[in-house]
Design a protein around this motif. Sequence first.
Motif, short mmCIF file in Angstrom:
data_model
loop_
_atom_site.label_atom_id
_atom_site.label_comp_id
_atom_site.label_asym_id
_atom_site.label_seq_id
_atom_site.Cartn_x
_atom_site.Cartn_y
_atom_site.Cartn_z
N TYR A 601 5.50 15.19 -9.66
CA TYR A 601 4.43 14.22 -9.42
C TYR A 601 5.01 12.89 -8.94
N VAL A 602 6.05 12.42 -9.61
CA VAL A 602 6.69 11.17 -9.20
C VAL A 602 7.22 11.30 -7.78
N ASN A 603 7.85 12.43 -7.47
CA ASN A 603 8.39 12.65 -6.13
C ASN A 603 7.28 12.67 -5.08
N ALA A 604 6.14 13.28 -5.45
CA ALA A 604 5.02 13.35 -4.51
C ALA A 604 4.47 11.96 -4.21
N ILE A 605 4.31 11.16 -5.26
CA ILE A 605 3.76 9.82 -5.07
C ILE A 605 4.76 8.93 -4.32
N ALA A 606 6.03 9.08 -4.66
CA ALA A 606 7.06 8.27 -3.99
C ALA A 606 7.14 8.58 -2.50
N SER A 607 6.81 9.83 -2.15
CA SER A 607 6.86 10.21 -0.74
C SER A 607 5.58 9.85 0.00
N LYS A 613 -2.05 7.44 -5.29
CA LYS A 613 -0.84 6.72 -4.94
C LYS A 613 -0.69 5.40 -5.68
N ASN A 614 -1.76 4.70 -5.91
CA ASN A 614 -1.67 3.38 -6.53
C ASN A 614 -2.18 3.36 -7.96
N SER A 615 -2.25 4.53 -8.59
CA SER A 615 -2.81 4.58 -9.94
C SER A 615 -1.86 3.95 -10.95
N ALA A 616 -2.41 3.61 -12.11
CA ALA A 616 -1.60 3.04 -13.18
C ALA A 616 -0.52 4.02 -13.62
#
Length: 625
Positions: A601-607, A613-616
Amino acid sequence: MSSMKTTTRAMTENKRHHPRVANERRKGGRREKSNSFVQRVSILDDADTEENEQLDELVSRRIKKSRSTGRLDLTGLDLTEFPMEIFDVTNDDAPLTDLQISNNRIYHIPDEIGDLQLLERLGLAGNRLTKLPESVGKLKRLQGLWAHGNLLKSLPESICSCQSLRNLSVAGNRIRKLPENLSQLVALEELSVPGNQLLELPNLGKMFNLSDIDLHGNCIEDLSANGNDFQFLKALETFSLQGNRLKSIPGSLGNLKRLRSLNLAENRIQQVPEELRNLPVLTSVWLYSNDLRSLPKELQKSQSLRQLWIENNENLDKSELEAFIQNMKDARMLKTLGIDTEQARKIGGGFENMSAITVAEVPNRSDNAGYFKLVKWDGNRSALDDSKRAPVLIVSFGSAPGVPNWGGLLKKLRKRVGESEGKSYDVLYVCDVERSWYAGNKMTGNVEDEVSKRSKRLEDICSKYSKVLYLGDSMGATASLAFAEHATRVLAFCPQVDLFAASIRPSRSANWMRQYKTLLLQGALKSGADITIHTGSWTHDVDQASIVVYASEKQAEDAATKRKKRIKTKMHPVNNHRLALVLSDGDELVNIVKEAFETEYVNAIASGSGMEKNSAATLKLLGLA
């Protein structure tokens, strides 16, 4: 001991080529001062002689011990012949009641097996047997026979004389017909024949104790053949007929008053009898992927039905669907009514006021390549919007039973990852009802062609997500490695890699299994995914995992390899092939999956992909909040 030496010599020959053994010898060779070819051959010959002696001693010691315990376990020793020393008993020896000789390479069971007349449990699974001797009918006290994963084309009629038999498992063979007098096995409780080539059932007569019948992945066309009316199967609770060729279901199924689970999925059924409403404890019915024209509206009168799946029945029109759903609103116990996106579009908003309905996407509906069902995080709210997808796709591969796995764990995971924080995932459930290790049962001999259809379907779906997490157990774990090129992270629990050495396997030739192993390793090694193979302490599972790790290490040693393959193993202190099930009893399994998901999940958002994308939750996971 002469026959034992012959047997164990073959065992040594097979072990010589095992990657873990080869690796140990290769390392040992480096310690030698001389690099001469002759000296290396001499070292290997000495090692083989020592292994021969050790294996002879091991088999002899176990047989000797069985003289006092009545139990003999020769599982997984690479035996190629049945040890005749088993029959060298005296009046002072304890009678043999439990013989386990599964997961070997035995081609023939001697007629003398019938002399073990006090035998109660006989394990023959995972060998190369093409038939069982008629003398098996002499085993009057036999309670359990496990012969799955062989090459059996039939069962001897004499087996019907085993009046004490309670469990009969012959899954994954080539059986086309069961014994005509099978109904004489009046003590039988479990009949397991999935993944064979059955065309029909014999008359099951008065098998009053039969509680579980599993026939998924066969070729049965008519349940009423040979006069079957099921009225005497008073104890039957589960009946699986998924993945056959049934066009109709007899109303006589209404006689099964203790039936709880009925799986009729992936057939050619056009109509379901209204008599199902008469089943007082029926809780789960699978009807997906059929040719239904109508639905049993009387099911709304059921006082017990909790789960019903009707996805992928393209010939159900709007009026039929609307009428059925309207009726099912009165089904008081119903918790889940599964429909697909095309059915939902037909009825418009007609499902929004019924909480039991769950909508799933069935990708490539016309492509008959097994069970594929995509369930989105937002459920019915985003099911009809193809543009709405979670940042991560979790692919759940089903194991040998042929039904979706991991559903309960993924619901548990959903609560753990914190819905309120915005973390989310979609789930693709994939199953192989044919018990073919995701290759199909067309028997073309070309393994690559056989698995390519599923690989293409997976690619079509996985390519829409930037991060894909695979989950698989046993046969499902094997699939997660074979198709790893479409994933970014893989959790494989106790996969079968070398099917020829596995007791749970399809009924295929040795050459096919070698090709499959090569294809699986190619799939795992060319993948860029982080792969973790979880095993227990059972030597068989550890050895299977070591094949992949050794291949990965060997590739990494190649100077042309630009990056090190990310394949590792994790051993748990559990001496059980059903590792995932054991770990699921506590929090360990869900925590393993949670960690893997959150990494992806972190990798997906970071990419830069995903809806949140901008969630808490994203800011917190990235250390920015």
